[in-house]
Design a protein around this motif. Structure first.
Motif, short mmCIF file in Angstrom:
data_model
loop_
_atom_site.label_atom_id
_atom_site.label_comp_id
_atom_site.label_asym_id
_atom_site.label_seq_id
_atom_site.Cartn_x
_atom_site.Cartn_y
_atom_site.Cartn_z
N ALA A 2 0.40 -1.29 0.19
CA ALA A 2 0.06 0.05 -0.36
C ALA A 2 0.96 0.78 -0.43
CB ALA A 2 -0.75 -0.08 1.33
N LEU A 3 0.30 2.13 -0.58
CA LEU A 3 1.12 3.24 -0.84
C LEU A 3 0.32 4.74 -0.89
CD1 LEU A 3 3.19 2.01 -4.48
CD2 LEU A 3 4.23 1.79 -2.32
N ILE A 4 1.34 5.74 -0.24
CA ILE A 4 0.28 7.19 -0.37
C ILE A 4 1.26 8.13 -1.67
CG2 ILE A 4 0.16 9.81 0.32
CD1 ILE A 4 -1.06 8.05 2.91
N SER A 5 1.08 8.13 -2.79
CA SER A 5 1.76 8.59 -4.10
C SER A 5 1.83 9.64 -4.41
CB SER A 5 1.61 7.16 -4.94
OG SER A 5 2.28 8.03 -6.23
N LEU A 6 2.71 10.70 -4.44
CA LEU A 6 2.66 12.11 -4.77
C LEU A 6 2.86 11.99 -6.61
CD1 LEU A 6 3.35 13.52 -1.96
CD2 LEU A 6 1.11 12.87 -2.47
N VAL A 7 2.38 12.56 -7.41
CA VAL A 7 2.75 11.87 -8.80
C VAL A 7 3.43 13.71 -9.39
CG1 VAL A 7 1.64 12.13 -11.83
CG2 VAL A 7 0.86 10.97 -9.14
N ASP A 8 4.20 13.57 -9.59
CA ASP A 8 4.79 14.90 -9.55
C ASP A 8 5.53 15.15 -10.92
OD1 ASP A 8 8.90 16.65 -7.64
OD2 ASP A 8 6.88 17.20 -9.04
N HIS A 9 6.94 16.15 -11.71
CA HIS A 9 6.84 16.36 -12.69
C HIS A 9 7.28 14.91 -13.96
CE1 HIS A 9 7.01 21.05 -12.68
NE2 HIS A 9 7.63 20.64 -11.45
N ASP A 10 7.90 14.07 -13.58
CA ASP A 10 8.46 13.07 -14.31
C ASP A 10 8.56 11.93 -13.15
OD1 ASP A 10 11.69 14.46 -14.41
OD2 ASP A 10 10.58 14.02 -12.79
N ARG A 11 8.44 11.73 -12.05
CA ARG A 11 8.12 10.50 -11.21
C ARG A 11 6.97 10.71 -10.43
NH1 ARG A 11 11.34 13.37 -5.80
NH2 ARG A 11 10.02 14.78 -5.72
N GLN A 12 7.18 9.78 -9.77
CA GLN A 12 5.72 9.33 -8.48
C GLN A 12 6.99 8.93 -7.20
OE1 GLN A 12 2.79 6.34 -9.27
NE2 GLN A 12 4.35 4.78 -8.94
N TRP A 13 6.43 9.95 -6.41
CA TRP A 13 7.04 10.11 -5.10
C TRP A 13 6.12 9.34 -3.95
CZ3 TRP A 13 7.16 11.97 -0.02
CH2 TRP A 13 8.01 12.23 0.62
N PHE A 14 6.47 8.52 -3.08
CA PHE A 14 6.25 8.01 -2.33
C PHE A 14 5.85 8.36 -0.41
CE2 PHE A 14 4.95 5.16 -5.44
CZ PHE A 14 5.88 4.90 -5.30
N LYS A 15 4.92 9.44 -0.30
CA LYS A 15 5.00 9.68 0.89
C LYS A 15 5.05 9.13 2.48
CE LYS A 15 4.98 12.75 4.63
NZ LYS A 15 6.47 13.17 4.78
N ALA A 16 3.98 7.08 2.08
CA ALA A 16 4.15 6.61 3.11
C ALA A 16 3.94 4.77 1.77
CB ALA A 16 3.51 6.43 4.34
N ARG A 17 4.67 4.05 2.18
CA ARG A 17 4.48 2.96 1.91
C ARG A 17 5.05 1.38 3.02
NH1 ARG A 17 9.87 4.53 2.36
NH2 ARG A 17 11.37 3.44 1.92
N VAL A 18 4.39 0.09 2.33
CA VAL A 18 4.25 -0.71 3.18
C VAL A 18 4.16 -1.92 2.21
CG1 VAL A 18 1.71 -1.11 3.42
CG2 VAL A 18 3.50 -2.63 4.87
N GLY A 19 5.21 -2.81 2.47
CA GLY A 19 5.62 -3.48 1.37
C GLY A 19 6.07 -3.83 0.24
N LEU A 20 7.18 -2.68 0.21
CA LEU A 20 7.67 -1.74 -1.60
C LEU A 20 9.13 -1.12 -0.93
CD1 LEU A 20 7.60 -1.88 -4.47
CD2 LEU A 20 6.42 1.03 -3.94
N GLU A 21 9.99 -1.62 -1.42
CA GLU A 21 11.01 -1.02 -0.70
C GLU A 21 11.92 0.60 -1.81
OE1 GLU A 21 12.75 -3.28 1.95
OE2 GLU A 21 14.00 -1.19 1.77
N ALA A 22 10.92 0.69 -2.55
CA ALA A 22 11.67 1.86 -3.56
C ALA A 22 10.26 3.02 -2.88
CB ALA A 22 11.20 1.52 -4.55
N GLU A 23 11.46 3.65 -3.14
CA GLU A 23 11.29 5.36 -2.48
C GLU A 23 9.65 6.30 -3.78
OE1 GLU A 23 14.42 6.07 0.39
OE2 GLU A 23 14.12 7.65 -1.00
#
Length: 392
Positions: free
Chosen positions: A48-69
């Motif tokens: 599960a992720l809280i994903s914020l969609v930026d110019h050219d990326r999606q950055w995860f403010k919070a995440r569980v079960g995934l290592e990538a930021e």
């Protein structure tokens, strides 16, 4: 084959709102972590992720079960989800969906099969990102899980907006406090010096001005200029946070020409620039302020009487990157973050250091316009400031 997500119709405004939250690349927050953990438990998924969609990326403010930021926007599921802010997007089996069957996040790690994303919609209707849940097996959420995910997304959005308001209030209070301290200490000394030197001039003036009096006069002018420069900078800094500025398509070619004339003047500094500069989407006054301050900073902190400022640019998917690089002494990487703090100077005032407002003003202004500024390490080959602006 991977189908990259298109951009929402309100992409420029959406990015301005996202950057104004000032939450990208911040530290983990337990309140957001609790939301993703609860979403994963309710939806019975490993990720599960809280994903914020930026110019050219999606950055995860919070995440569980995934290592990538973060991951690239062009392969993101959330980039598709924000295109329909009014509804939750659900992909039961990514290998059967033409948009995602060739996606590297499906064919490789983390092996996505199921995805459900509830958009994080601001009060103005902009989808800043999603609260999403992911499984490595095909599946479908129940009606209860759909409702729960949407409500949790609403809670995450409220948290984002509350953080933004609290941060703005805290910054305002901190700035006012630091201004009061500066006004009562640093700014009293020049004013007292002006008064004393004025008295000296009155006592010394006769039929002609002796050299000593001329020296006093030069000092008065220098201190008065410094005081005015500080006051103007502080006024601009405070107004940027409170005034409404309308964004428009701005020709940076014209702005750079005007800013160079004002900042470089008749000095022995020259500017190397491309034949054509891009247009950006921002308030004209902010673009002008940023360009002029960065050019003036290069001249002010150069270690020689002459030098060169090189301006370059490149196009990003949804933004324009414009760099200002000089051939001066540069900035130690240790202090790279400090130079953007208000009233922070790395050079003693007795040696011509600035007021500590210019670069803080640059960062505050460009953030309000939905962009960003950073220092690029150059290993002692001068300072290079990289600005990012929304596209028209």
């Amino acid at each position: 084959m991977t189908v990259a997500p298109s951009f929402p119709a309100n992409e420029r405004q959406r990015l301005i709102e996202l950057h104004a939250c000032e939450v990208l690349d911040t530290e983990a927050d337990p309140a957001f972590d609790d939301i993703v953990e609860l979403a994963a438990e309710i939806c019975e998924v490993p990720i599960a992720l809280i994903s914020l969609v930026d110019h050219d990326r999606q950055w995860f403010k919070a995440r569980v079960g995934l290592e990538a930021e973060q991951t690239s926007r062009d392969v993101s599921f959330c980039g598709h989800a924000i295109l329909t802010p009014e509804q939750l997007m659900q992909v039961e089996d990514a290998t059967r969906d033409s948009r995602f069957r060739g996606n590297p996040l499906v064919t490789g790690e983390p092996g996505i099969r199921f995805y459900a994303g509830a958009p994080l919609v601001s009060t103005t209707g902009s989808a800043l990102g999603t609260l999403c849940v992911i499984d490595r097996e095909p599946r479908r959420l129940s009606d209860f899980q759909n409702r729960a995910l949407s409500r949790l997304a609403g809670q995450a959005t409220q948290l984002l907006e509350a953080l933004s308001v609290n941060r703005a209030l805290q910054e305002s209070n901190d700035d006012l406090m630091r201004f009061a301290i500066s006004a009562s200490h640093d700014m009293q000394a020049p004013l007292q010096g002006i008064r004393q030197l004025a008295e000296f001039i009155k006592a010394d003036v006769g039929e002609t001005l002796p050299k000593e009096s001329l020296s006093h006069l030069t000092t008065i002018v220098s201190r008065a200029d410094r005081m005015l420069d500080s006051l103007r900078g502080l006024l601009l800094y405070s107004r940027i946070g409170t005034s409404e500025r309308v964004a428009d398509c701005v020709s940076t070619d014209d702005v750079l020409t005007q800013a160079a004339e004002l900042a470089l003047g008749n000095s022995d500094f020259r500017i190397e620039r491309p034949e054509a500069m891009p247009n950006v989407f921002a308030p004209h006054a902010i673009v002008e302020l940023v360009f002029r301050n960065l050019l003036e900073n290069a001249v002010k902190h150069h270690d020689k009487a002459r030098g060169q400022v090189t301006v370059s640019w490149q196009e990003l998917p949804t933004a324009v990157e414009i760099s200002f690089c000089d051939d001066g002494p540069g900035i130690d990487a240790t202090y790279a973050d400090r130079v953007f703090e208000i009233f922070e100077t790395l050079q003693p005032k007795s040696r011509g250091g600035g007021s500590g407002i210019g670069l803080a003003l640059v960062r505050r202004a460009i953030n309000k316009a939905g962009g960003s500024v950073a220092i690029e390490p150059r290993n002692g080959r001068g300072a290079c400031f990289v600005t990012v602006w929304p596209k028209p």
